[in-house]
Motif scaffolding. Sequence first.
Motif, PDB file in Angstrom:
ATOM      1  N   GLY A   1       0.793  -1.230   0.000  1.00 35.35           N
ATOM      2  CA  GLY A   1       0.000   0.000   0.000  1.00 35.35           C
ATOM      3  C   GLY A   1       0.815   1.264   0.000  1.00 35.35           C
ATOM      4  N   ALA A   2       2.118   1.141  -0.297  1.00 37.86           N
ATOM      5  CA  ALA A   2       2.981   2.325  -0.269  1.00 37.86           C
ATOM      6  C   ALA A   2       3.453   2.700  -1.657  1.00 37.86           C
ATOM      7  N   GLY A   3       2.769   2.208  -2.695  1.00 36.81           N
ATOM      8  CA  GLY A   3       3.220   2.468  -4.055  1.00 36.81           C
ATOM      9  C   GLY A   3       2.787   3.806  -4.613  1.00 36.81           C
ATOM     10  N   ALA A   4       1.990   4.555  -3.891  1.00 37.58           N
ATOM     11  CA  ALA A   4       1.460   5.810  -4.419  1.00 37.58           C
ATOM     12  C   ALA A   4       2.524   6.885  -4.588  1.00 37.58           C
ATOM     13  N   PHE A   5       3.689   6.701  -3.962  1.00 35.17           N
ATOM     14  CA  PHE A   5       4.710   7.749  -4.035  1.00 35.17           C
ATOM     15  C   PHE A   5       5.287   7.883  -5.447  1.00 35.17           C
ATOM     16  N   ILE A   6       5.024   6.892  -6.314  1.00 31.70           N
ATOM     17  CA  ILE A   6       5.547   6.967  -7.671  1.00 31.70           C
ATOM     18  C   ILE A   6       4.431   7.030  -8.703  1.00 31.70           C
ATOM     19  N   GLY A   7       3.425   6.285  -8.497  1.00 28.13           N
ATOM     20  CA  GLY A   7       2.349   6.283  -9.474  1.00 28.13           C
ATOM     21  C   GLY A   7       2.208   4.931 -10.129  1.00 28.13           C
ATOM     22  N   LYS A   8       1.012   4.515 -10.299  1.00 24.06           N
ATOM     23  CA  LYS A   8       0.735   3.164 -10.811  1.00 24.06           C
ATOM     24  C   LYS A   8       1.249   3.014 -12.240  1.00 24.06           C
ATOM     25  N   GLY A   9       1.921   1.880 -12.488  1.00 22.65           N
ATOM     26  CA  GLY A   9       2.398   1.575 -13.826  1.00 22.65           C
ATOM     27  C   GLY A   9       3.711   2.234 -14.194  1.00 22.65           C
ATOM     28  N   GLN A  10       4.321   2.974 -13.262  1.00 25.45           N
ATOM     29  CA  GLN A  10       5.584   3.636 -13.542  1.00 25.45           C
ATOM     30  C   GLN A  10       6.697   2.986 -12.743  1.00 25.45           C
ATOM     31  N   THR A  11       7.915   3.018 -13.301  1.00 24.74           N
ATOM     32  CA  THR A  11       9.061   2.505 -12.564  1.00 24.74           C
ATOM     33  C   THR A  11       9.653   3.571 -11.659  1.00 24.74           C
ATOM     34  N   GLY A  12       9.296   4.846 -11.886  1.00 22.17           N
ATOM     35  CA  GLY A  12       9.787   5.899 -11.019  1.00 22.17           C
ATOM     36  C   GLY A  12      11.160   6.390 -11.394  1.00 22.17           C
ATOM     37  N   LEU A  13      12.092   5.511 -11.648  1.00 19.79           N
ATOM     38  CA  LEU A  13      13.457   5.869 -12.015  1.00 19.79           C
ATOM     39  C   LEU A  13      13.624   5.734 -13.525  1.00 19.79           C
ATOM     40  N   THR A  14      14.207   6.748 -14.134  1.00 22.64           N
ATOM     41  CA  THR A  14      14.433   6.710 -15.577  1.00 22.64           C
ATOM     42  C   THR A  14      15.851   6.223 -15.856  1.00 22.64           C
ATOM     43  N   VAL A  15      15.955   5.323 -16.817  1.00 17.13           N
ATOM     44  CA  VAL A  15      17.239   4.743 -17.214  1.00 17.13           C
ATOM     45  C   VAL A  15      17.419   4.994 -18.702  1.00 17.13           C
ATOM     46  N   ALA A  16      18.581   5.527 -19.091  1.00 16.53           N
ATOM     47  CA  ALA A  16      18.844   5.809 -20.502  1.00 16.53           C
ATOM     48  C   ALA A  16      20.195   5.225 -20.895  1.00 16.53           C
ATOM     49  N   VAL A  17      20.309   4.883 -22.179  1.00 14.35           N
ATOM     50  CA  VAL A  17      21.560   4.374 -22.737  1.00 14.35           C
ATOM     51  C   VAL A  17      22.100   5.398 -23.717  1.00 14.35           C
ATOM     52  N   ARG A  18      23.380   5.741 -23.566  1.00 15.75           N
ATOM     53  CA  ARG A  18      24.031   6.680 -24.493  1.00 15.75           C
ATOM     54  C   ARG A  18      25.276   6.004 -25.070  1.00 15.75           C
ATOM     55  N   THR A  19      25.135   5.490 -26.297  1.00 18.73           N
ATOM     56  CA  THR A  19      26.254   4.872 -27.001  1.00 18.73           C
ATOM     57  C   THR A  19      26.256   5.395 -28.430  1.00 18.73           C
ATOM     58  N   GLY A  20      27.139   4.849 -29.243  1.00 21.94           N
ATOM     59  CA  GLY A  20      27.172   5.252 -30.643  1.00 21.94           C
ATOM     60  C   GLY A  20      25.922   4.868 -31.398  1.00 21.94           C
ATOM     61  N   ASP A  21      25.135   3.933 -30.868  1.00 22.66           N
ATOM     62  CA  ASP A  21      23.902   3.498 -31.524  1.00 22.66           C
ATOM     63  C   ASP A  21      22.682   4.334 -31.123  1.00 22.66           C
ATOM     64  N   THR A  22      22.842   5.232 -30.151  1.00 21.66           N
ATOM     65  CA  THR A  22      21.704   5.998 -29.656  1.00 21.66           C
ATOM     66  C   THR A  22      21.265   7.040 -30.687  1.00 21.66           C
TER      67      THR A  22
END
Length: 556
Positions: free
Chosen positions: A110-131
Motif C-alpha cells: 500500500g505504499a506504491g502511491a509515491f511513484i504512481g501506478k504503472g511507472q518505474t519511477g526511475l528513468t534509465v537511458a543508454v548513451r552509445t554510438g547506436d543511440t
Amino acid sequence: MPIGSLDIFHEHTKRWFERCIGTPTAVQEAAWPAIASGDHTLVSAPTGTGKTLSAFLVFIDRLLEMARQGTLKQELYLIYVSPLRSLAGDIRENLRRPLEGILGEADQSGAGAFIGKGQTGLTVAVRTGDTPQSERRKMVKSPPHILITTPESLYLMLTGRSGQSVLRTARWIIIDEVHAMIDTKRGAHLSLSVARLDKLCPKPLQRIGLSATVDPLEEAARWLSPDPVTIAAPKMHKEIELVVTSPSFDKAPRKDAAWQEIAESVYRYCLEARSVIAFVDGRAYAEKLAYYVNQLGGEGFARTHHGSISKEQRVEVEHALRRGDLRLLCATSSMELGIDVGEIDQVFQVGCPRSISGTMQRLGRSGHNPNRVSVMKIFARASSEGFYSGLAAEVVRRGGIEKCRPPRLCLDVLAQHLVSMATDNGYTVDEVMEILPRAYPFRDVTREDVKAVLRMLAGDYEHDRDIPVRPRVLYDRVHERVDGDAYSRMLAVSAGGTIPDKGLYTVRTEDGVKLGELDEEFVFEAREGDKFLLGSFAWQISDIRKDTVVVRQSSP
C-alpha cells in the motif's frame, strides 16, 4: 541474516530480494556495506556471482528512498560505464527486474502511491554510438536518473556543453569489466574521463569497480581511485570441469582435416546439451567451425557472433541463444564479457587459450549461476597445442592468473583530452595538473610533459621545420592558458578514443539489407563471383563499390 547485508536496505527492497533472489552471495555480503557507507569499492569475483546487483542495488534503493521522500529530482545521479555497447543494452533490461519488483512490493504494502501506478519511477537511458539523435536531445532536456554508456560516449559527452549539462549532477559511477580495461590505453582514456568528471561535478564521484578475478587487487584498487578503496573480494569456491582433447588425425588426409574432426566432436557434444558457446580466436575460424558443424547438423544448427556481423544479426543470435533456440554459437572474444545469453551448459575453446584471464572469463559463461558447475572443453588443433592447452588448464584449475600491468604516462591519450577540454571554456596548465593525479595512468605526468604535449598540439614542432599546419589548440605560453576553436572541436569529436580505426566495407544484399562488414584487405583481393562465409551463411560477391560489397546468397 547477518547485520550489514540485506538489513541495510528498505523493507521493500529486502522483501523483493528474499522472494526473487534468495540469499545474498559472499561478494554481495562484502560489497553492500562498503558501497552504502560511501566508500570507493572494488568488487572482484568470478563471473556469475552477482557482482552487477552488488553495485546497483544500493543505489536503486537509495534513489527509491529519495522518491518516497519527494527529494528525487529529474537529474543524473548514477553513471554506469560498460566496455561493450551490447552489454550496455543488457544492463538496462536487467535493471527492470529489481525496479519493477521493488515497486511491486511497495504496491502490495500500500505504499506504491509515491511513484504512481504503472511507472518505474526511475528513468534509465543508454548513451552509445547506436543511440539516435532524438533520444540524445531528449536526454539533454530531461536527464535520466541512471545513465548507461561506454568509455567513448562518456568522453564525447564531456567534450560538449550539452553533455556536460547532463553529467554535472552525477554522484556515483560504476565501471564494469575493470579486468578488461586496466591493462589497455582504452582504460587509461576512461580513467582520465572519470578524473574530469570529478572536476565537473560538485564533488568527486563515488567510484565502484566491477571485475572478474584480477591480480594484484591492490594495484586494481589504485587504478580505480586515488582515494582509499575498499576491496570486496571474498574467497568463493566455484566447481569447474576442464577437458583437453585434440584430433587423432587417423583418417585419410583431407582439406581442413583438424577442423573437420573438431567439428564432428563439437557436434556430438552439442547433441547432449541445450546451448553451447564455442570460442575461437579469429572471425574466419568462427565461420569455418560453424560451416563444418552445419554440414553435420543442418543450416542454422550453429551461428556465429563476431565484430564483422551487423548489429541486427548479433542481437538476433543473442536472443536465440537466450531463448534456447540455438544449439551452438561460434564466437570470438565478442562474447567473452558479460552479455546476458541465458543458461549455457558448456563452453568450448578451439585452439590454445591466449591468456589465463580470458580462459577464466570464457569458462564462466557456462554454469553462470554460483551453484552450477562451469564446464569447458579445450580442442587443440595440433599436438603442440594440446601440451600448452593442458598447462593453461592446470593454471586455471589452481586459480592462477596474469598480473595486471596498467600503462603509464600515455601522452597520446592525454593529447586527446587536452584538445577535448579546450573546446569548452578553455583551461590553464594548473587545472590540468589538478586533474591528472586522479587518473592512475597519469600520476607521473609532469608539468613539463603537459607543456610539451601542448606545444605539439599548437604546431610548434611542424613550424620549427617550416611545415604549415593548423594549430589543434590555441596555446598562450606566457599565461599558460589553452583555448579551442571549431577545428579543435572537430578533432576531439572525430578522433577520440583508442580503438583502432580499420578500413571496413559494408556488406549488403542486392535488396540493401546490411549483413556486416569486411576488412579492406579482404576486399582488395576479392573479385566479383568470389564466395565467402559471413554469419555462418555463404555469400557470393555480385558487385564491389566505393565502400560497399553487394552480395547474394550462395551455396558453399
